[in-house]
Design a protein around this motif. Structure first.
Motif, short mmCIF file in Angstrom:
data_model
loop_
_atom_site.label_atom_id
_atom_site.label_comp_id
_atom_site.label_asym_id
_atom_site.label_seq_id
_atom_site.Cartn_x
_atom_site.Cartn_y
_atom_site.Cartn_z
N ARG A 163 0.67 -1.04 0.22
CA ARG A 163 0.01 -0.40 0.29
C ARG A 163 0.65 1.41 -0.26
N VAL A 164 0.56 2.32 -0.59
CA VAL A 164 1.09 3.35 -0.49
C VAL A 164 1.25 4.24 0.81
N ASN A 165 3.01 4.37 0.50
CA ASN A 165 3.35 4.58 2.40
C ASN A 165 2.28 3.43 3.60
N TYR A 166 2.28 2.30 2.66
CA TYR A 166 2.20 0.80 4.02
C TYR A 166 1.23 1.14 4.74
N GLY A 167 -0.15 2.33 4.07
CA GLY A 167 -1.24 2.56 4.57
C GLY A 167 -0.92 3.32 5.73
N LEU A 168 0.15 3.98 6.34
CA LEU A 168 0.02 4.66 7.42
C LEU A 168 -0.55 5.65 6.85
N GLY A 169 -0.29 6.66 6.14
CA GLY A 169 -0.18 7.98 5.90
C GLY A 169 0.97 8.76 6.02
N PRO A 195 -5.18 2.61 13.26
CA PRO A 195 -5.42 2.75 14.81
C PRO A 195 -3.85 3.50 14.35
N GLU A 196 -4.08 5.17 15.45
CA GLU A 196 -3.17 6.28 15.59
C GLU A 196 -1.99 5.49 16.37
N PRO A 197 -2.45 4.62 18.14
CA PRO A 197 -1.77 3.51 18.49
C PRO A 197 -0.43 2.57 18.09
N GLU A 198 -0.98 2.06 17.24
CA GLU A 198 -0.85 0.62 16.00
C GLU A 198 0.08 2.14 15.22
N ALA A 199 0.15 2.90 14.05
CA ALA A 199 0.83 3.32 13.50
C ALA A 199 1.42 4.33 14.04
N ARG A 202 14.67 11.63 16.22
CA ARG A 202 15.41 10.61 17.27
C ARG A 202 13.70 9.60 17.13
N PRO A 203 14.25 8.41 17.70
CA PRO A 203 13.39 7.85 17.43
C PRO A 203 11.54 8.40 17.66
N ASP A 204 11.31 8.75 18.34
CA ASP A 204 9.86 9.34 18.62
C ASP A 204 9.44 10.34 17.85
N TYR A 205 10.63 10.99 17.26
CA TYR A 205 9.98 12.14 16.34
C TYR A 205 8.80 12.77 15.88
N ASN A 206 8.76 11.57 14.99
CA ASN A 206 7.50 11.13 14.02
C ASN A 206 5.80 10.35 14.34
N VAL A 207 5.47 10.74 15.03
CA VAL A 207 4.35 10.25 16.36
C VAL A 207 3.57 11.16 16.45
N ALA A 208 2.15 10.22 16.27
CA ALA A 208 1.32 11.24 17.02
C ALA A 208 0.99 11.87 18.67
N ASN A 209 1.64 10.39 19.23
CA ASN A 209 1.32 10.77 20.60
C ASN A 209 2.04 9.96 21.29
N ARG A 210 2.97 10.75 21.92
CA ARG A 210 3.95 9.62 23.35
C ARG A 210 3.39 8.73 23.57
N ARG A 211 2.00 9.18 24.92
CA ARG A 211 1.83 8.38 24.68
C ARG A 211 1.24 6.68 24.98
N ASN A 212 0.87 7.04 23.46
CA ASN A 212 0.85 5.63 22.27
C ASN A 212 2.09 4.60 22.60
#
Length: 171
Positions: free
Chosen positions: A92-98, A105-109, A136-146
């Motif tokens: 899928r385009v960009n692995y379906g991640l957007g 779902p955001e936590p999975e992504a 940084r490993p968490d630079y491109n996540v929507a919510n670090r709490r995930n």
């Protein structure tokens, strides 16, 4: 879009010492996907597969646009995304991640992105990519709490160990 630009890593003025040719051969052999180096024109970065970044995957090829970033880092990151994605989303385009079409779902992504980044750090020495070139490993996540850091680190380690026999020696 202009095709077939040379990788920055082989430009004599910018030569960074990475092992671009080895990475490209390994990436294509491992994934069965192509690599296209392009220069974007006009508003192409806002369109598929370049929604938010100058890097994209259209399901057939890893597409790296010219910018200030390292092409070795971009390609290694995309291969790690391909490895971290479930087989059902690898085409899928960009692995379906957007960004763009996404049903993940955001936590999975977010955890898939973290696994990708941690795997990239493990693979980087095999292609002489300096750690400073990796975000940084968490630079491109929507919510670090995930984030499940331990679970992602374990998934990255397992993926890395499964690849060891196919990798060029680190160094």
């Amino acid at each position: 879009m202009e095709l077939d630009r040379p990788p920055c890593c082989l430009d004599p003025r910018r030569r960074c010492g990475t092992r671009w040719d080895e990475l490209r051969r390994w990436a294509c052999s491992l994934t069965g996907k192509g690599v296209r180096l392009v220069t974007l024109r006009g508003d192409e970065q806002g369109k598929a597969p370049f929604f938010a970044q100058p890097i994209g995957f259209d399901g057939r090829a890893f597409i790296l646009a010219a910018d200030q970033g390292c092409d070795t880092e971009k390609l290694l990151h995309e291969v790690c995304h391909w490895l971290a994605a479930p087989r059902a989303r690898r085409g899928r385009v960009n692995y379906g991640l957007g960004p763009g079409p996404s049903g993940v779902p955001e936590p999975e992504a977010d955890n898939e992105e973290l696994t990708t980044m941690l795997l990239e750090r493990l693979l980087a020495p095999h292609f002489s990519l300096r750690e400073q070139s990796i975000a940084r490993p968490d630079y491109n996540v929507a919510n670090r709490r995930n984030l499940d850091w331990d679970g992602c680190a374990e998934r990255a380690r397992v993926a890395y160990e499964a690849l060891l026999d196919e990798l060029p020696p680190a160094g």
